[in-house]
Design an enzyme around this catalytic site. Structure first.
Site, PDB file in Angstrom:
ATOM      1  CG  HIS A   1       4.326  -1.668   2.015  1.00 15.25           C
ATOM      2  ND1 HIS A   1       3.021  -2.096   1.937  1.00 15.25           N
ATOM      3  CD2 HIS A   1       4.864  -2.308   3.076  1.00 15.25           C
ATOM      4  CE1 HIS A   1       2.786  -2.971   2.903  1.00 15.25           C
ATOM      5  NE2 HIS A   1       3.880  -3.112   3.610  1.00 15.25           N
TER       6      HIS A   1
ATOM      7  CG  HIS B   1      -0.290  -0.262   2.512  1.00 13.14           C
ATOM      8  ND1 HIS B   1       0.593   0.636   3.058  1.00 13.14           N
ATOM      9  CD2 HIS B   1      -0.354  -1.307   3.374  1.00 13.14           C
ATOM     10  CE1 HIS B   1       1.021   0.179   4.217  1.00 13.14           C
ATOM     11  NE2 HIS B   1       0.487  -1.015   4.429  1.00 13.14           N
ATOM     12  CB  ALA B   2       0.078   4.841  -0.007  1.00 12.86           C
TER      13      ALA B   2
ATOM     14  CG  ASP C   1       4.250  -2.704  12.305  1.00 15.86           C
ATOM     15  OD1 ASP C   1       3.273  -3.191  12.870  1.00 15.86           O
ATOM     16  OD2 ASP C   1       4.333  -2.578  11.069  1.00 15.86           O
TER      17      ASP C   1
HETATM   18  O1  PAF Z   1       6.667  -5.158   9.132  1.00 19.64           O
HETATM   19  C1  PAF Z   1       6.637  -6.173   8.405  1.00 19.64           C
HETATM   20  O2  PAF Z   1       6.034  -6.184   7.317  1.00 19.64           O
HETATM   21  C2  PAF Z   1       7.356  -7.435   8.848  1.00 19.64           C
HETATM   22  O3  PAF Z   1       7.289  -7.567  10.232  1.00 19.64           O
HETATM   23  C3  PAF Z   1       8.800  -7.522   8.368  1.00 19.64           C
HETATM   24  C4  PAF Z   1       9.664  -6.427   8.969  1.00 19.64           C
HETATM   25  C5  PAF Z   1       8.854  -7.433   6.846  1.00 19.64           C
HETATM   26  C6  PAF Z   1       9.417  -8.866   8.774  1.00 19.64           C
HETATM   27  O4  PAF Z   1       8.709  -9.946   8.250  1.00 19.64           O
END
Ligand code: PAF
Length: 254
Positions: free
Chosen positions: A35, A32-33, A148
């Site tokens: 990323h 999504h935006a 996160d």
């Molecule tokens: O944040 C995420 O998408 C995942 O925890 C990661 C860092 C890619 C590890 O699988």
């Protein structure tokens, strides 16, 4: 964009990238935006940009959640082509865990609180795969979203503890217009859940006390795992039916 799925192939490519700065964006796909904004930063600050897509089994503490996690590789590839990144690394499970999961990293403090209390084992699985990916990609910089936040804190601490020569760059959470933090899991919300979900960031940023926020969320129909303040952030995790949402904001914004 080169798509690389075999570890040997990536390692051969990596040997040719001797002088370039590599910016790395690890993901589990269903892009999504949020990323894409990590990709933008990586592209701006490095010579070569690599994204990984790997749905990591060891970080799912519920089998059901792992199975239901959206896998949309074809769409993700389309989105990434427009981004003009250099490499997409998309390995399979067997090649990422050739030891049949025998070796795993264990963090013994922060990984047990907040998210860790409600998702036992999650952070050890996450750290294990991030360490594997950082060892394979060998980037100069790796990019993670602040959404996160506890994950970000743990990755920074792991990189310091294990002397990895990698800069961890944190990027601000990208939100929908109504304030909901973008997440790959949001696509599982039905229209009425999606509408209700906006109350979560609204209450998190409100002037209410933590018990009041918990109470308001509960009466609005959320099941609250935790609402807490730590690392200069207010963090929370809630359930809307069987969908779990997490978010956090800087306490300076409260
Ligand atoms: O944040 C995420 O998408 C995942 O925890 C990661 C860092 C890619 C590890 O699988």
């Amino acid at each position: 964009m080169n798509i690389v799925s075999k570890i040997d192939d990536w390692q051969a490519i990596r040997k040719t990238l001797t002088h370039q700065k590599i910016g790395f964006v690890p993901t589990m796909g269903h892009l999504h935006a949020g990323h894409l904004s990590l990709c933008e930063s990586a592209k701006r600050e490095n010579d070569v940009t690599v994204m990984s897509i790997f749905v990591n089994p060891t970080q799912f503490n519920q089998k059901n959640d792992f199975e239901k996690y959206p896998r949309t590789l074809e769409n993700d590839i389309e989105l990434l082509r427009a981004q003009q990144i250099d490499y997409l690394f998309a390995p399979d499970e067997k090649s990422m865990y050739p030891d049949d999961y025998a070796f795993q990293l264990h963090e013994t403090a922060i990984s047990r609180e907040l998210e860790g209390e409600f998702r036992p084992g999650h952070f050890n699985g996450m750290l294990t795969v991030v360490l594997k990916l950082l060892n394979l990609i060998q980037p100069s910089r790796a990019y993670f979203g602040e959404k996160d936040f506890q994950q970000l804190v743990l990755i920074k601490k792991m990189v310091t503890a294990l002397f990895l020569p990698i800069e961890i760059i944190s990027c601000e959470t990208v939100r929908a217009e109504d304030g909901l933090a973008l997440s790959s899991r949001n696509s599982r919300l039905n229209p009425s859940q999606r509408e209700k979900a906006t109350q979560f960031p609204e209450l998190l940023t409100s002037a209410f006390s933590l018990p009041q926020i918990r109470e308001q969320l509960t009466s609005a129909g959320f099941k609250v795992d935790y609402i807490a303040e730590k690392w200069g952030r207010r963090l929370g995790a809630v359930w809307l039916d069987d969908i779990r949402l997490i978010d956090n904001i800087s306490l300076e914004k409260v």
